[in-house]
Design an enzyme around this catalytic site. Structure first.
Site, PDB file in Angstrom:
ATOM      1  N   GLN A 114       0.831  -1.202   0.000  1.00 56.47           N
ATOM      2  CA  GLN A 114       0.000   0.000   0.000  1.00 56.47           C
ATOM      3  C   GLN A 114       0.867   1.253   0.000  1.00 56.47           C
ATOM      4  O   GLN A 114       1.936   1.292   0.626  1.00 56.47           O
ATOM      5  CB  GLN A 114      -0.907   0.004   1.240  1.00 56.47           C
ATOM      6  CG  GLN A 114      -1.930   1.124   1.265  1.00 56.47           C
ATOM      7  CD  GLN A 114      -2.980   0.912   2.350  1.00 56.47           C
ATOM      8  OE1 GLN A 114      -2.816   0.067   3.236  1.00 56.47           O
ATOM      9  NE2 GLN A 114      -4.063   1.658   2.289  1.00 56.47           N
ATOM     10  N   ARG A 154       3.919   7.504   5.301  1.00 57.10           N
ATOM     11  CA  ARG A 154       5.181   7.833   5.995  1.00 57.10           C
ATOM     12  C   ARG A 154       6.223   8.360   5.013  1.00 57.10           C
ATOM     13  O   ARG A 154       7.064   9.183   5.373  1.00 57.10           O
ATOM     14  CB  ARG A 154       5.757   6.608   6.698  1.00 57.10           C
ATOM     15  CG  ARG A 154       4.974   6.122   7.899  1.00 57.10           C
ATOM     16  CD  ARG A 154       5.721   4.987   8.577  1.00 57.10           C
ATOM     17  NE  ARG A 154       6.971   5.429   9.150  1.00 57.10           N
ATOM     18  CZ  ARG A 154       8.028   4.627   9.373  1.00 57.10           C
ATOM     19  NH1 ARG A 154       7.970   3.348   9.027  1.00 57.10           N
ATOM     20  NH2 ARG A 154       9.130   5.100   9.920  1.00 57.10           N
ATOM     21  N   ARG A 169     -17.914  -9.880   0.224  1.00 51.35           N
ATOM     22  CA  ARG A 169     -17.882  -8.461  -0.138  1.00 51.35           C
ATOM     23  C   ARG A 169     -18.777  -8.091  -1.313  1.00 51.35           C
ATOM     24  O   ARG A 169     -19.016  -6.901  -1.553  1.00 51.35           O
ATOM     25  CB  ARG A 169     -16.439  -8.028  -0.417  1.00 51.35           C
ATOM     26  CG  ARG A 169     -15.500  -8.247   0.761  1.00 51.35           C
ATOM     27  CD  ARG A 169     -15.969  -7.546   2.030  1.00 51.35           C
ATOM     28  NE  ARG A 169     -14.985  -7.666   3.102  1.00 51.35           N
ATOM     29  CZ  ARG A 169     -15.062  -7.047   4.272  1.00 51.35           C
ATOM     30  NH1 ARG A 169     -16.096  -6.281   4.536  1.00 51.35           N
ATOM     31  NH2 ARG A 169     -14.118  -7.219   5.187  1.00 51.35           N
TER      32      ARG A 169
END
Length: 252
Positions: free
Chosen positions: A87, A91, A192
């Protein structure tokens, strides 16, 4: 939302058929491909699914790249643990103007949409100010301990944005690459694609299934929520739309 299949195991249906064939016959590795015509593969996979023998499905994987989803959606996605994820990092990536996802029900009400957008703007302003304050603090510290200017700036920014990112909301847009085997995909799609799943991950799952069917129609022909192939498992919480749901996924 953008969904793209980056790669997948070549000849996925044939690979699964070969693995299953080895389980049920006396063939060796040299004969494993013999007589696996498209017709035989179709028949073999249908029989495999009817028996509920799903371990051969794990030999085939699909890798997806997704952008334009929220952090709220990605948090749900990574709960499917038999998968690999990469991902975009907050940071290491400084968000000079973060993108965000507006839920449809909020977007339909002008006042609600304006409130939402105003909050996103304020989050960006606070993030920018925090980065500025934290950068100064860390930069001065690194200069004092003898870092050169270039190294001090690079390290100070990294330290600044990793703390400033805490102000970002669940709506913050993210990008992610992930890989799942077919057995894990079945589990993901069952849960889902269901109407009771949250709208955003349901949209993601449905688009994934649409693309999977184009590549491997036999493996995914009965995929979707569990009610596509059997009774609704939700009991009293059923949506009551089983006919419409089956028709939708049949024609996906």
């Amino acid at each position: 939302m953008k969904v793209k299949i980056l790669s997948y195991t070549p000849e996925p249906e044939k690979v699964i058929s070969m693995a299953a064939k080895l389980c049920y016959s006396a063939v060796g590795v040299d004969e494993i491909e013999e007589n696996l015509t498209p017709e035989n593969i179709d028949e073999f996979l249908n029989r495999l699914m009817s028996l509920g023998h799903e371990s051969p499905l794990e030999h085939v994987t699909f890798t997806f790249a997704v952008e334009g989803i929220s952090r709220a959606c990605s948090h749900q996605l990574v709960r499917h643990r038999i998968a690999s994820y990469s991902q975009q990092s907050q940071r290491y990536v400084k968000l000079d103007q973060f993108e965000y996802i507006i839920p449809p029900h909020i977007n339909e009400i002008a006042e609600a949409r304006d409130l939402f957008i105003d909050k996103m703007k304020k989050d960006q302003e606070v993030y920018d100010k925090l980065v500025e304050l934290l950068f100064k603090k860390h930069y001065n510290k690194f200069i004092e301990i003898g870092k050169n200017e270039k190294a001090a700036k690079r390290k100070a920014e990294k330290w600044a944005i990793e703390d400033a990112r805490y102000v970002f909301p669940n709506a913050c847009e993210t990008k992610i690459v992930f890989t799942m085997n077919v057995r894990s995909l079945y589990n993901f799609l069952h849960h889902r694609c269901c109407i009771r799943a949250q709208w955003e991950i349901r949209e993601l799952a449905t688009e994934m299934l649409k693309q999977l069917k184009q590549i491997s129609p036999v493996l995914f022909k009965d995929m979707g929520p569990k009610c596509v192939k059997g009774p609704c498992p939700e009991g009293s919480m059923t949506c009551g739309r089983i006919v419409q749901i089956r028709e939708k996924f049949k024609n996906l």
